[in-house]
Design an enzyme around this catalytic site. Structure first.
Site, PDB file in Angstrom:
ATOM      1  N   PRO A 178      21.326  35.913  24.142  1.00 39.61           N
ATOM      2  CA  PRO A 178      21.652  36.189  25.542  1.00 39.61           C
ATOM      3  C   PRO A 178      21.150  35.131  26.537  1.00 39.61           C
ATOM      4  O   PRO A 178      20.244  35.370  27.330  1.00 39.61           O
ATOM      5  CB  PRO A 178      20.977  37.539  25.786  1.00 39.61           C
ATOM      6  N   CYS A 179      21.790  33.973  26.514  1.00 39.38           N
ATOM      7  CA  CYS A 179      21.366  32.899  27.413  1.00 39.38           C
ATOM      8  C   CYS A 179      21.598  33.261  28.882  1.00 39.38           C
ATOM      9  O   CYS A 179      20.983  32.664  29.767  1.00 39.38           O
ATOM     10  CB  CYS A 179      22.062  31.591  27.063  1.00 39.38           C
ATOM     11  N   HIS A 180      22.449  34.260  29.145  1.00 42.05           N
ATOM     12  CA  HIS A 180      22.675  34.688  30.525  1.00 42.05           C
ATOM     13  C   HIS A 180      21.421  35.306  31.136  1.00 42.05           C
ATOM     14  O   HIS A 180      21.335  35.435  32.354  1.00 42.05           O
ATOM     15  CB  HIS A 180      23.848  35.679  30.604  1.00 42.05           C
TER      16      HIS A 180
END
Length: 142
Positions: free
Chosen positions: A58-60
């Protein structure tokens, strides 16, 4: 997905991102420090820009140190940032408008610092195993 093409730094960044729970965020700088790379915020951002495992990794959930949105998929404005904001809001991360630039671009910022995650646990062997497992699960879904 051939994980052999990933650098050890990319593997480490992705493994740490997996530790950020839904509804929480961290910063590029916090991840860099967890990897004993103070000043490595830009390198963390570059690794996340190339994240082949999104949205599983989950780079967001990674923001700038001032807790503003930062970039997403190599963009700092436009539809990719809108998508990052939508993903964070869906996870109930509290964001607010802080100002509007001369071009009318809304700037969002985290409202509540209690939503910042920084309790990373680093284990290189475990990180490699986790990333290999993520890659394998993606391959099996194809």
């Amino acid at each position: 997905m051939k994980t052999q093409k990933l650098s050890s730094f990319q593997r480490a960044v992705y493994a740490l991102c997996l530790q950020i729970p839904a509804g929480k965020v961290s910063t590029y700088a916090t991840i860099a420090c967890a990897l004993k790379k103070p000043g490595g915020s830009i390198a963390v951002g570059q690794a996340l820009k190339r994240n082949p495992f999104a949205p599983i990794v989950p780079c967001h959930r990674v923001l700038r140190s001032d807790l503003s949105i930062g970039g997403f998929h190599g963009q700092v404005s436009g539809p990719e940032i809108d998508r990052k904001v939508e993903m964070l809001l869906k996870e109930q991360v509290p964001l607010r408008n802080v100002d509007t630039s001369a071009k009318g671009v809304k700037k969002l910022k985290l409202v509540d610092e209690s939503s910042v995650f920084g309790a990373f646990v680093w284990d290189e062997a475990a990180a490699n195993a986790i990333i290999d497992s993520v890659a394998l699960s993606i391959e099996n879904e194809k």
